[in-house]
Enzyme design. Sequence first.
Site, PDB file in Angstrom:
ATOM      1  N   GLU A  51      20.736 -16.646 -21.702  1.00  0.00           N
ATOM      2  CA  GLU A  51      20.640 -17.002 -20.285  1.00  0.00           C
ATOM      3  C   GLU A  51      20.312 -18.479 -20.222  1.00  0.00           C
ATOM      4  OE1 GLU A  51      17.966 -14.639 -17.644  1.00  0.00           O
ATOM      5  OE2 GLU A  51      17.254 -16.601 -16.965  1.00  0.00           O
ATOM      6  N   GLU A  96      12.719 -12.002 -21.263  1.00  0.00           N
ATOM      7  CA  GLU A  96      11.620 -12.952 -21.419  1.00  0.00           C
ATOM      8  C   GLU A  96      10.273 -12.246 -21.610  1.00  0.00           C
ATOM      9  OE1 GLU A  96      11.830 -15.921 -18.350  1.00  0.00           O
ATOM     10  OE2 GLU A  96      13.818 -16.593 -18.981  1.00  0.00           O
TER      11      GLU A  96
END
Length: 539
Positions: free
Chosen positions: A337, A218
């Site tokens: 994810e 991220e």
Amino acid sequence: MKSVLLLVLSFCSYRTDGSRVRGDRYFNRSSMGGHQVDLDLDLSAVFRRVDPRFLSVTIDASLAAQERFMLLLGSQKIKFLSEALSPAFLRFGGTRQDFMVFTPQKSRQQKAGLTADESCDAVQLPWWLEQQLKQDWVQQQQILMTEELQRKYHRIQFSELTVDLLHSFSSCTGFDLIFGLNALLRTSDNSWNSSNARTLLQYCESRQYRMSWELGNEPNSYEKKAGIRVDGYQLGLDFTRLRKIMSESKLYRDTGLYGPDVGQPRDHRTDIMKGFLQSGAKAIDACTWHHYYVNGRDTSLEDFLDPEVFDTLALKINEVLETVKLESPGKSVWLGETSSAYGGGAVGLSDTFVAGFMWLDKLGLGAKLGLDVVMRQVLVGSGSYHLIDEDLNPLPDYWLSVLYKRLVGPEVLKIQAVSNFGRSKRVRMYLHCANKKSYSNGAVVLISMNLSKKPARISLPALASSSTVDAFVLQSDQPGEEGLYSRSVKLNGAVLKMVDDKTFPDLSGVRLPPAEHLQLPAYSLAFFVLVDAKATGCR
């Protein structure tokens, strides 16, 4: 023209092992007052194929925050439960991967007494150590959650032991390991400092550990987590550098590299994805992004059953697919994810029966719209969205995942479900060829869920109503809305619970005779295998 005659399912049905059971024990036969859903199925052709490892799992890097907790992967129970989910990818990563530094300590590795040379059966975690680690992990989770809330992350040093245990675990369970590298190690010009990754890759190559790689987690949140901003174009250059390092290795020159593991499209996150693909698309084998429906800290039971919340996923998937198509046509797209709620999950929701609706709908919708792999956060580890609880017992989403693996094949078929009120919102359905390891060619599986408190009656078209059906219906072990909060689940009326650490309960279906209708109880998830469908697209 479909018949409007109600054909109630037979009182007497059969299990797949041939034993007779009472069909009305498991299927609510008073569903005439509930939802009526008509199906239109196209069994003639497959319109999408996903990776055989479509349903995959993650282990969060937080497990290595104290390296001794990695020893839990030596548990025979975890290994047994994991084997049932293969073939699958196992991603090791998450927020803390960008704070992990490989620090070789051969003496610690030898002291632990667990090495990769030993066979899968030889490496066993002593029962007393397993009990101690489980007790300590409860406290460790509180520490990790506090760090998460305060966004105060500290550097984590990990040794060969973490790598050895991960590789041993993945190879013994049939998983394909993807190891997440630290992307926050930066040089003075803000490019990636690859020296630590080189050291790790050299060690893994010396041990002949076959695995794939990621770089960073991220990147859209690097500034919040570490006060460092990395734009997408620079990140693509970093991945290109990693691919060059891999190309210099005989073992890793042809292995997978995946990224950028950006959060779901929102504001500048879309720009990160575009910039990354412009400079790094050639370096990666699949483009990865993350998705969660809601914030785990302020969500509700209503959100977990709201079709409007579910439908937001389609918008995000289509946005990512469009970006990838423009910048790198043909590139595979994965959910690297994902789970129900971000922030570690929603306590009392993400680990209960109700979470299964979001999970099963994501699998169905993801396969239908164009994703090739979906990685569930998390197999074991911190948070409330795990598949296996702190005592290493399966939670409802685990049982749902095992049945999906057993019953659902990678071939996606077209289906349309229409209710009295137009397109069905609360009764949601997807269609795949059945898993050919479990069923013969031509069988199909109807993935079904009823988000309503009312039962539903599913009307099958003529081409499917002549088939016998194996029914796998999942319901909470408690009735009504309160049951949605339960951490236990029933399959066809029987509560699912491990017999012992290496023995599953009966996971067979109920054999139903041909009928024009199927009954889907209120608040239920189901797999209906049309055994004799003779779908030409599945032969």
